[in-house]
Structure formats: structure tokens, C-alpha cells
Scaffold this motif. Structure first.
Motif, PDB file in Angstrom:
ATOM      1  N   THR A  19      -4.019 -14.775  -7.566  1.00  0.00           N
ATOM      2  CA  THR A  19      -4.180 -15.034  -6.185  1.00  0.00           C
ATOM      3  C   THR A  19      -5.133 -14.176  -5.708  1.00  0.00           C
ATOM      4  OG1 THR A  19      -1.892 -15.558  -5.908  1.00  0.00           O
ATOM      5  CG2 THR A  19      -3.275 -15.002  -3.972  1.00  0.00           C
ATOM      6  N   GLN A  20      -6.257 -14.483  -5.057  1.00  0.00           N
ATOM      7  CA  GLN A  20      -7.220 -13.520  -4.361  1.00  0.00           C
ATOM      8  C   GLN A  20      -6.691 -12.815  -3.249  1.00  0.00           C
ATOM      9  OE1 GLN A  20     -11.002 -15.357  -3.690  1.00  0.00           O
ATOM     10  NE2 GLN A  20     -12.070 -13.153  -3.243  1.00  0.00           N
ATOM     11  N   VAL A  21      -6.769 -11.584  -3.263  1.00  0.00           N
ATOM     12  CA  VAL A  21      -6.188 -10.563  -2.225  1.00  0.00           C
ATOM     13  C   VAL A  21      -7.004 -10.052  -1.378  1.00  0.00           C
ATOM     14  CG1 VAL A  21      -3.851 -10.540  -3.289  1.00  0.00           C
ATOM     15  CG2 VAL A  21      -5.645  -8.857  -3.898  1.00  0.00           C
ATOM     16  N   GLY A  22      -8.547 -10.201  -1.707  1.00  0.00           N
ATOM     17  CA  GLY A  22      -9.662  -9.619  -1.116  1.00  0.00           C
ATOM     18  C   GLY A  22     -10.710  -9.891  -2.050  1.00  0.00           C
ATOM     19  N   GLU A  23     -11.851  -9.638  -1.519  1.00  0.00           N
ATOM     20  CA  GLU A  23     -13.113  -9.902  -2.210  1.00  0.00           C
ATOM     21  C   GLU A  23     -13.309  -9.199  -3.549  1.00  0.00           C
ATOM     22  OE1 GLU A  23     -18.118  -9.838  -1.504  1.00  0.00           O
ATOM     23  OE2 GLU A  23     -16.739  -9.510   0.309  1.00  0.00           O
ATOM     24  N   PHE A 210      -1.539   3.236   5.592  1.00  0.00           N
ATOM     25  CA  PHE A 210      -2.778   2.766   5.317  1.00  0.00           C
ATOM     26  C   PHE A 210      -3.157   1.492   5.978  1.00  0.00           C
ATOM     27  CE2 PHE A 210      -2.343   5.799   1.796  1.00  0.00           C
ATOM     28  CZ  PHE A 210      -3.824   6.337   1.727  1.00  0.00           C
ATOM     29  N   GLU A 211      -1.948   0.918   6.444  1.00  0.00           N
ATOM     30  CA  GLU A 211      -2.273  -0.284   7.308  1.00  0.00           C
ATOM     31  C   GLU A 211      -2.848  -1.231   6.135  1.00  0.00           C
ATOM     32  OE1 GLU A 211      -3.878   0.201  11.014  1.00  0.00           O
ATOM     33  OE2 GLU A 211      -2.314   1.198  11.705  1.00  0.00           O
ATOM     34  N   PRO A 212      -2.402  -1.702   5.065  1.00  0.00           N
ATOM     35  CA  PRO A 212      -3.033  -2.694   4.281  1.00  0.00           C
ATOM     36  C   PRO A 212      -3.366  -4.277   4.755  1.00  0.00           C
ATOM     37  CG  PRO A 212      -1.338  -1.333   3.119  1.00  0.00           C
ATOM     38  CD  PRO A 212      -1.135  -1.087   4.594  1.00  0.00           C
ATOM     39  N   LYS A 213      -4.287  -4.676   4.558  1.00  0.00           N
ATOM     40  CA  LYS A 213      -4.487  -6.113   4.742  1.00  0.00           C
ATOM     41  C   LYS A 213      -3.718  -6.927   3.679  1.00  0.00           C
ATOM     42  CE  LYS A 213      -8.594  -5.879   7.714  1.00  0.00           C
ATOM     43  NZ  LYS A 213     -10.176  -6.036   7.797  1.00  0.00           N
ATOM     44  N   SER A 214      -3.677  -6.480   2.645  1.00  0.00           N
ATOM     45  CA  SER A 214      -3.026  -7.353   1.642  1.00  0.00           C
ATOM     46  C   SER A 214      -2.562  -6.018   0.669  1.00  0.00           C
ATOM     47  CB  SER A 214      -3.889  -8.178   0.836  1.00  0.00           C
ATOM     48  OG  SER A 214      -4.323  -9.219   1.582  1.00  0.00           O
ATOM     49  N   ILE A 215      -1.367  -6.587  -0.144  1.00  0.00           N
ATOM     50  CA  ILE A 215      -0.811  -5.890  -1.260  1.00  0.00           C
ATOM     51  C   ILE A 215      -0.576  -6.698  -2.370  1.00  0.00           C
ATOM     52  CG2 ILE A 215       1.448  -4.768  -1.979  1.00  0.00           C
ATOM     53  CD1 ILE A 215       1.512  -3.250   0.608  1.00  0.00           C
ATOM     54  N   ALA A 216      -0.779  -6.226  -3.723  1.00  0.00           N
ATOM     55  CA  ALA A 216      -0.386  -6.735  -4.650  1.00  0.00           C
ATOM     56  C   ALA A 216       0.875  -5.901  -5.175  1.00  0.00           C
ATOM     57  CB  ALA A 216      -1.574  -6.591  -5.797  1.00  0.00           C
ATOM     58  N   PRO A 217       1.918  -6.691  -5.161  1.00  0.00           N
ATOM     59  CA  PRO A 217       2.988  -5.761  -5.463  1.00  0.00           C
ATOM     60  C   PRO A 217       3.537  -5.572  -6.920  1.00  0.00           C
ATOM     61  CG  PRO A 217       3.946  -7.871  -4.831  1.00  0.00           C
ATOM     62  CD  PRO A 217       2.345  -7.788  -4.855  1.00  0.00           C
ATOM     63  N   LEU A 223       1.085 -10.457  -1.456  1.00  0.00           N
ATOM     64  CA  LEU A 223       1.158 -10.225  -0.248  1.00  0.00           C
ATOM     65  C   LEU A 223      -0.023 -10.208   0.560  1.00  0.00           C
ATOM     66  CD1 LEU A 223       3.619  -7.396  -0.615  1.00  0.00           C
ATOM     67  CD2 LEU A 223       4.210  -9.968  -0.367  1.00  0.00           C
ATOM     68  N   VAL A 224      -0.543 -11.504   1.365  1.00  0.00           N
ATOM     69  CA  VAL A 224      -1.757 -11.540   1.709  1.00  0.00           C
ATOM     70  C   VAL A 224      -1.649 -11.737   3.171  1.00  0.00           C
ATOM     71  CG1 VAL A 224      -3.866 -13.014   1.976  1.00  0.00           C
ATOM     72  CG2 VAL A 224      -2.786 -12.665  -0.292  1.00  0.00           C
ATOM     73  N   GLY A 225      -2.110 -10.759   3.913  1.00  0.00           N
ATOM     74  CA  GLY A 225      -1.993 -10.821   5.359  1.00  0.00           C
ATOM     75  C   GLY A 225      -1.146  -9.614   5.907  1.00  0.00           C
ATOM     76  N   GLU A 226      -1.412  -9.008   7.117  1.00  0.00           N
ATOM     77  CA  GLU A 226      -0.459  -7.860   7.605  1.00  0.00           C
ATOM     78  C   GLU A 226       0.782  -8.452   7.766  1.00  0.00           C
ATOM     79  OE1 GLU A 226      -2.768  -6.208  10.723  1.00  0.00           O
ATOM     80  OE2 GLU A 226      -4.495  -5.861   9.715  1.00  0.00           O
ATOM     81  N   GLU A 227       1.102  -9.481   8.186  1.00  0.00           N
ATOM     82  CA  GLU A 227       2.547  -9.925   8.281  1.00  0.00           C
ATOM     83  C   GLU A 227       3.399  -9.900   7.263  1.00  0.00           C
ATOM     84  OE1 GLU A 227       5.119 -13.731  10.457  1.00  0.00           O
ATOM     85  OE2 GLU A 227       2.931 -13.727  10.490  1.00  0.00           O
ATOM     86  N   MET A 228       2.793 -10.395   6.156  1.00  0.00           N
ATOM     87  CA  MET A 228       3.507 -10.506   4.851  1.00  0.00           C
ATOM     88  C   MET A 228       3.673  -9.229   4.170  1.00  0.00           C
ATOM     89  SD  MET A 228       2.708 -13.140   1.791  1.00  0.00           S
ATOM     90  CE  MET A 228       3.978 -13.578   0.590  1.00  0.00           C
TER      91      MET A 228
END
Length: 316
Positions: A19-23, A210-217, A223-228
Motif C-alpha cells: 500500500t502506498q502511504v505517501g509519495e 508529529f501529526e502524521p498523515k499516514s502511518i505504517a504500523p 493507516l492512510v489519513g489522519e482519522e485512521m
């Protein structure tokens, strides 16, 4: 005869997602199995987490080669556990990075952890004959270090104790994406056998800052998006606290390990029983929480023999 761990009977291959989590950033996931991160720079690639064996690492490499032909220059290992590090040789990275504390844990308990995990996870260790030995870093850091993959800046940091004493996270500021290792999980149980319950939530809050926009757990879906991201951080904190607090109450009144087990199940089963590796993690989590509540700060070394003794205590 000791009871077998839940994972010992799990021999079904998992479906892989990439899954792409950022560029230029990807998460290799497999239905609750250990995840691996991929960071593509201008001229080379950084891998985050090696997998358990070279066989599994090659599955990661197949996904990497579907998106880039750049060489792999760096491998970051967020902690020392065998299922995370023993596939390292397959990548051919010139630099293998760990925290100072994680390296010390390889020296102190790496072989014992390997022996214990080998019995717990037979599927993950298929092809183990290729493992050349313990994985040692070429580079270590204390609090933080920066790597440049060409112009792409990558920050590797220790933000506090959680899953282990030496946990590292990897932050890619140009995309505001973080690779957290097993500090954060998604719909997967946290393995707390080497954990620090009293520190874990603070470390999660340091990640959230850090307010990540996405996380690879460490395990579970990307986890793509701030809500997730927020949902996963909150659920991880809930899992850790729901495990520790009932056990601390048992310890405070002088209760047994078996009573702690029962109290933990009563609190956690309704919320987390359907999580990946829940049944596998539970005995280790209870044993470690019981120790920490009794003032044992450094987790005891897990060995195959200690696994058997723990089961015997829980069955009495």
C-alpha cells in the motif's frame, strides 16, 4: 506437557498487500503478520523491518521491484525481535541501523528470543536454514539520527520505551509519514512480552505530536489519513491499558499469575478477541504486566524453557 501457543497451529499463508502511504513510501502488510516499510529516495531505497527470514524478505523485494529498480542502501530495524530482523541478509543493504539499546538487546537476549520465537511461529520461520545468524547493526544511534537518500531526508528516532526499551520510529518529513514498528498496531494485538506498560501511552502521544498523515504500523493495515492514524493510536493505547490495569489491581491485593490472567481476559476478551495474534500474545502480555506491576522494570529474558514454565503457571 505444555500447551502450544496459538500461533503454532497457524500455517495458512496470508494475503500480501503493498500500500502506498505517501509519495515513494509503501507498507508491505500481510493480514496481521509483521509489516515492512519501504522508503524510496532519489538514488536508493531504505527498508524498515527485515522480516523473519530471507524467504519472506524476498517477498518484500518482489513488491519493491514492482515500483523501483533503485538499489537498497539502508535497512532500519525498529527493535531486536527475531521475526523482524533475521531476514536482513536478503536485502544486501550496506547500512543496518538500530538504536544503541536495541543492539544491546541483541547481545543480551537475541539468541534466546530467536529460539523462543522459532517454536512460536513455525510458518514465519519456513526456510530458516538460510538465516546466517543473529542480525547486527552497522550503525547505531542514541536519541536520533538523520539519513539523506539523495535529497529525501529521513529521521530515525527513539521516542520512548513501549514495545521494547529500544524502539525506533522512522519519520519522513516531506510526506509527514511515520513508520512506527510495533509501537502502533492496527486490529492486531500488541505483543508486550518485552514491553514497558507505564511508558507506552506517553510514547504513543509523542508519535501523535508529529501529526502524521499516514502511518505504517507494526502489524495490520496501513493507516492512510489522519482519522485512521488517530483511531489506531487510540486503540493501541486502549489495548495496552486494558491489559495492564486489571493485572495491577490483582498484584496490589497479592493475587496470583492465574488470577491476573483471568482478570485480563475479562477486560480484554470483549474488546480484542478478534484481533490478529490475540491468543498468541495473551500469555506473554499477562506475564510481563504481572512482573511490571511487581516492580520489575527490565523484562525478563524469554527462553523456550520459560515459555513452558509460564504455561504451567497459568494452567494451575
Amino acid at each position: 506437557m505444555s500447551k502450544a501457543f496459538a500461533s503454532a497451529g497457524d500455517m495458512e499463508e496470508k494475503k500480501i498487500s503493498f500500500t502506498q502511504v505517501g509519495e515513494g513510501l509503501y507498507a508491505f502488510t500481510a493480514e496481521g503478520d509483521p509489516n515492512t516499510g519501504v522508503i524510496i529516495g532519489d538514488e536508493s531505497v531504505m527498508i524498515v523491518e527485515a522480516q523473519a527470514t530471507p524467504r519472506l524478505a524476498r517477498k518484500v523485494m518482489e513488491c519493491v521491484r514492482s515500483v523501483t529498480d533503485k538499489p537498497i542502501s539502508h535497512l532500519v530495524l525498529t527493535h531486536y525481535h527475531a521475526v523482524r530482523v533475521l531476514g536482513a541478509s536478503a536485502y544486501g543493504a550496506r547500512e543496518i541501523i538500530m538504536s544503541d539499546v536495541a543492539r544491546s538487546m541483541v547481545a543480551e537476549r537475541g539468541q534466546e528470543d530467536w529460539d523462543s520465537e522459532f517454536d512460536r511461529f513455525p510458518r514465519l520461520f519456513q526456510g530458516h536454514e538460510e538465516i546466517p545468524g543473529l542480525t547486527w547493526p552497522t550503525t547505531t544511534f542514541s536519541d536520533s539520527m538523520t539519513v539523506y537518500l539523495g535529497n529525501r531526508k529521513v529521521e530515525i528516532m527513539h521516542l520512548g520505551r513501549a514495545h521494547t526499551a529500544g524502539d525506533a520510529v522512522v519519520w519522513v518529513p516531506d510526506q509527514e509519514v511515520m513508520f512506527t514498528g510495533d509501537i502502533v498496531e492496527y486490529h492486531s494485538a500488541c505483543y508486550c512480552g518485552d514491553g514497558h506498560f507505564g511508558d507506552w501511552e506517553d510514547t504513543l502521544m509523542n508519535i501523535a505530536a508529529f501529526e502524521p498523515k499516514s502511518i505504517a504500523p507494526g502489524r495490520g493495515d496501513a493507516l492512510v489519513g489522519e482519522e485512521m492514524v488517530a483511531k489506531a493510536i487510540a486503540a493501541t493505547a486502549d489495548f495496552v491499558n486494558s491489559t495492564y490495569k486489571p493485572i495491577a489491581k490483582v498484584v496490589a491485593r497479592g493475587g496470583s499469575l492465574k488470577e491476573a490472567w483471568d482478570a485480563c481476559r475479562a477486560e480484554c476478551d470483549p474488546k480484542f478477541k478478534d484481533y490478529a495474534i490475540y491468543e498468541h500474545c495473551l500469555p506473554f502480555n499477562v506475564a510481563r504486566a504481572y512482573d511490571e506491576a511487581r516492580g520489575i522494570d527490565t523484562p525478563r529474558v524469554w527462553t523456550a524453557q520459560r515459555d513452558k514454565e509460564m504455561w504451567a503457571s497459568l494452567q494451575n
